[in-house]
Design a protein around this motif. Structure first.
Motif, mmCIF file in Angstrom:
data_model
loop_
_atom_site.group_PDB
_atom_site.id
_atom_site.type_symbol
_atom_site.label_atom_id
_atom_site.label_comp_id
_atom_site.label_asym_id
_atom_site.label_seq_id
_atom_site.Cartn_x
_atom_site.Cartn_y
_atom_site.Cartn_z
ATOM 1 N N UNK A 1 1.050 -1.532 -0.009
ATOM 2 C CA UNK A 1 -0.421 -0.301 -0.352
ATOM 3 C C UNK A 1 0.847 1.485 -0.489
ATOM 4 N N UNK A 2 1.942 1.412 1.141
ATOM 5 C CA UNK A 2 2.792 1.850 0.775
ATOM 6 C C UNK A 2 3.347 2.515 -1.091
ATOM 7 N N UNK A 3 3.709 1.252 -1.327
ATOM 8 C CA UNK A 3 4.600 1.551 -2.521
ATOM 9 C C UNK A 3 3.115 2.313 -3.718
ATOM 10 N N UNK A 4 2.088 1.766 -3.658
ATOM 11 C CA UNK A 4 0.799 2.410 -4.365
ATOM 12 C C UNK A 4 0.547 3.840 -4.045
ATOM 13 N N UNK A 5 1.090 4.495 -2.577
ATOM 14 C CA UNK A 5 0.756 6.241 -2.602
ATOM 15 C C UNK A 5 1.960 6.325 -2.907
ATOM 16 N N UNK A 6 3.338 6.156 -2.998
ATOM 17 C CA UNK A 6 4.328 6.269 -3.213
ATOM 18 C C UNK A 6 4.796 6.266 -5.614
ATOM 19 N N UNK A 7 4.013 5.222 -5.625
ATOM 20 C CA UNK A 7 3.486 5.758 -7.291
ATOM 21 C C UNK A 7 2.959 6.731 -7.492
ATOM 22 N N UNK A 8 1.791 6.686 -6.602
ATOM 23 C CA UNK A 8 0.375 7.557 -6.679
ATOM 24 C C UNK A 8 1.677 9.057 -7.113
ATOM 25 N N UNK A 9 1.840 9.498 -6.360
ATOM 26 C CA UNK A 9 2.201 11.106 -5.960
ATOM 27 C C UNK A 9 3.081 11.300 -6.746
ATOM 28 N N UNK A 10 4.217 10.637 -7.105
ATOM 29 C CA UNK A 10 5.959 10.191 -7.073
ATOM 30 C C UNK A 10 5.954 11.506 -7.402
ATOM 31 N N UNK A 11 5.028 12.234 -9.418
ATOM 32 C CA UNK A 11 4.870 13.475 -9.760
ATOM 33 C C UNK A 11 4.711 14.043 -8.890
ATOM 34 N N UNK A 12 5.048 15.450 -8.714
ATOM 35 C CA UNK A 12 4.527 16.538 -7.603
ATOM 36 C C UNK A 12 3.809 17.237 -8.684
ATOM 37 N N UNK A 13 3.891 17.604 -9.646
ATOM 38 C CA UNK A 13 2.655 18.435 -9.826
ATOM 39 C C UNK A 13 1.504 17.069 -9.738
ATOM 40 N N UNK A 14 1.310 16.000 -10.327
ATOM 41 C CA UNK A 14 0.313 14.861 -9.590
ATOM 42 C C UNK A 14 -0.623 15.271 -8.938
ATOM 43 N N UNK A 15 0.345 15.178 -8.045
ATOM 44 C CA UNK A 15 0.777 14.896 -6.487
ATOM 45 C C UNK A 15 -0.193 15.710 -5.700
ATOM 46 N N UNK A 16 -0.324 17.170 -6.249
ATOM 47 C CA UNK A 16 -0.621 18.376 -5.440
ATOM 48 C C UNK A 16 -1.894 18.553 -6.197
ATOM 49 N N UNK A 17 -2.081 17.823 -7.510
ATOM 50 C CA UNK A 17 -3.758 18.072 -8.511
ATOM 51 C C UNK A 17 -4.454 17.195 -7.839
ATOM 52 N N UNK A 18 -3.860 15.827 -6.739
ATOM 53 C CA UNK A 18 -4.506 15.036 -6.397
ATOM 54 C C UNK A 18 -4.839 15.052 -4.709
ATOM 55 N N UNK A 19 -3.513 15.930 -4.141
ATOM 56 C CA UNK A 19 -3.680 16.322 -2.263
ATOM 57 C C UNK A 19 -4.409 17.675 -2.284
ATOM 58 N N UNK A 20 -4.412 18.696 -3.049
ATOM 59 C CA UNK A 20 -5.256 19.975 -3.116
ATOM 60 C C UNK A 20 -4.114 20.156 -1.491
#
Length: 554
Positions: A368-387
């Protein structure tokens, strides 16, 4: 001027379609959710941006009965200087204005009120890009999410409430004839609102959570005072502004909808909620204040959505990667600042069966931790997901949970090039044992979740049922390939009084619900006193009063 009856006729097809959709429960939306130029044209987005920018640093243009000065209380989670001030309402003046506006609102009838309500929704939709910016910069939602959850999906929830309210208030005919032998009567039924409505907004989803109560109360014949959270005034101020403009253009008293802005600590919500003329309270927020409202607003019917222990039971799966990806997104979306985000993830300590082989509890946590890192690995995509983190309370809980001894996935900072002042953090996942109930039976609103090891799936279901019955939940999810486990999970969810999702591995997520199809909240556990939207959500907002008279049958 367009009369309420003319507005009803103009929007009748849409209203009929909405009532039909609420009955069919299939997918339907009246407001396109993509902020694409292909949908809204080339000019809608820049026009919305300009309209939002024009609000900054100004006193917001809305009339407030009995205004006593102004307040300026908002801080953008993205670091943008807002500097917007609002007229500060006096509680007694607001209630008096609402009461004075009631007879005219009552007299136009359910259809007229529904016509006005849909016109309000349509005019809000015309400002949806502006509305999205107001939601983004008060709540911390990323723009696309703000456009959808704070804009089009909120409008759908509002329309859904209109549909339920119109159906309920027109179920009994307004006129009827009665004959018994030589006796002949004409009978008239009039829908009368319960009284002044109060909508108490939240800081994370002011429109999505606020619109159902606002529009349900309006269509059932009640004036509404809108009391925003001091941190998220602007989205509801825009809403009130549109409401008042539509009411005025329809020849009605605009004080049917008023704004009650306040400074933090003023306590205007408690003052209004316990006023003897306030007969309906809609609240989204903390369990502490929600419980207080339920105990003290005794003169009103109180609809609350509070906190809960949203739970995932993991038993087995035929799509392990789909499970991990789906769950990682659910934990990450808007940094877990959703009332439906999973908090407690229950896994047997002996592990689970998957299509990738047996995975121990520790291996599941690492995956699960690896899946989170994969999802949020790109900062631009992470910012758009996380808010962005909405306030210091969320950040404080995240910091406190980060001191736990067994961290499955640490929370790390994410930089946003567009908004360098934003506080953005990835989800924290902490490993606990089922015996650590003192920790996981507390609600940790924000990007904090617990991977809890249990004796077995049966034990997981027991923990799930007992904790939700005691503390409430707004969502639940089970993963299993076993029909008997799924049956047991359904039974546990019914006992706990919570909606259940099963084996979500694709583009549907446990923390998202669709208007006209999915119910939000149940009223069957401590997290909420009603569901968005069902008959109970509207039935307590009005009465039907009858008059009758003799008539000559000839």
């Amino acid at each position: 001027m367009t009369s309420p009856d003319e507005l009803y006729q103009a929007h009748r097809e849409l209203l009929d379609r909405a009532i039909s959709a609420a009955s069919a429960r299939d997918y339907w939306s009246a407001f396109p959710e993509s902020p694409s130029k292909k949908v809204y044209g080339d000019q809608a987005a820049p026009a919305g941006d300009r309209a939002f920018t024009a609000l900054l640093g100004q006193t917001f243009a809305v009339d407030v009965p009995g205004a006593v000065g102004t307040v300026s209380t908002e801080r953008s989670p993205y670091g943008l200087e807002l500097g917007i001030s609002y007229p500060k309402g006096d509680p007694q003046a607001l209630v008096a204005a609402a009461r004075a506006a009631t007879p005219g609102w009552r007299d136009i009838g359910p259809e007229g009120r529904a016509g006005v309500a849909v016109e309000i929704l349509q005019q809000l939709h015309a400002r949806v890009f502006e509305l999205a910016h107001t939601v983004q910069h008060t709540t911390g939602q990323a723009f696309v999410m703000a456009f959808q959850a704070g804009g089009t999906h909120a409008l759908d929830r509002g329309l859904e409430a209109v549909a339920y309210a119109l159906a309920a208030t027109t179920r009994m005919p307004a006129r009827a004839s009665w004959s018994k032998g030589p006796l002949h009567l004409e009978k008239t039924a009039t829908v009368v609102g319960r009284g002044v409505g109060l909508v108490i907004g939240c800081t994370t989803f002011p429109t999505w959570n606020g619109y159902p109560g606002l529009f349900a109360s309006l269509v059932t014949g009640n004036p509404v005072i809108v009391k925003p959270h001091p941190g998220a005034v602007l989205p509801l101020a825009v809403t009130v502004q549109v409401c008042r403009a539509v009411l005025t253009s329809a020849g009605l008293n605009p004080d049917i909808v008023t704004l009650a802005a306040e400074d933090p600590g003023d306590g205007i919500a408690a003052t209004l909620a316990t006023h003897p003329e306030v007969r309906i309270v809609d609240f989204t927020g903390s369990s502490e204040f929600g419980d207080w409202l339920e105990a003290n607003a005794r003169q009103a019917v109180v609809y609350t959505e509070k906190a809960g222990l949203n739970t995932v039971v993991v038993d087995s799966t035929a799509d392990y990667q789909g499970l991990l990806g789906n769950l990682a997104f659910s934990l990450s979306l808007y940094s877990g600042q959703m009332c439906t985000t999973p908090q407690n993830i229950l896994v047997p300590r002996d592990g689970i069966s998957t299509d990738a082989g047996h995975r121990s509890a520790a291996e599941f946590g690492a995956d699960l931790a690896a899946a989170l890192d994969k999802l949020l690995g790109d900062p631009r995509r992470a910012a758009g997901t996380l808010g962005a983190i909405v306030n210091d309370g969320v950040f404080s809980r995240l910091t406190e949970a980060g001191t736990a001894p067994a961290i499955v996935h640490p929370s790390t900072a994410v930089a946003d090039e567009q908004f360098p002042g934003a506080t953005i953090r990835t989800p924290l996942v902490v490993q606990l044992d089922a015996a650590d109930e003192k920790t996981y039976t507390r609600e940790w609103f924000g990007p904090v979740s617990f991977l809890i090891t249990t004796d077995s799936t049966a034990h997981s279901l027991q923990v799930f049922s007992e904790t939700v019955r005691a503390h409430g939940a707004l969502s639940a999810l089970v993963h299993s390939t076993s029909p008997s486990v799924l049956d047991a999970a359904r039974s546990a969810a019914l006992d706990a009084g919570v909606h259940l999702s099963e084996n979500l591995t694709g583009g549907v997520f446990v923390n998202q619900t669709a208007a006209f199809s999915d119910l939000h909240g149940t009223g069957a556990n401590p997290a909420a006193t009603a569901a968005l939207t069902d008959d109970w959500f509207v039935a307590g907002r009005f009465f039907t009063l009858q008059s009758r008279r003799h008539v000559d049958p000839s």
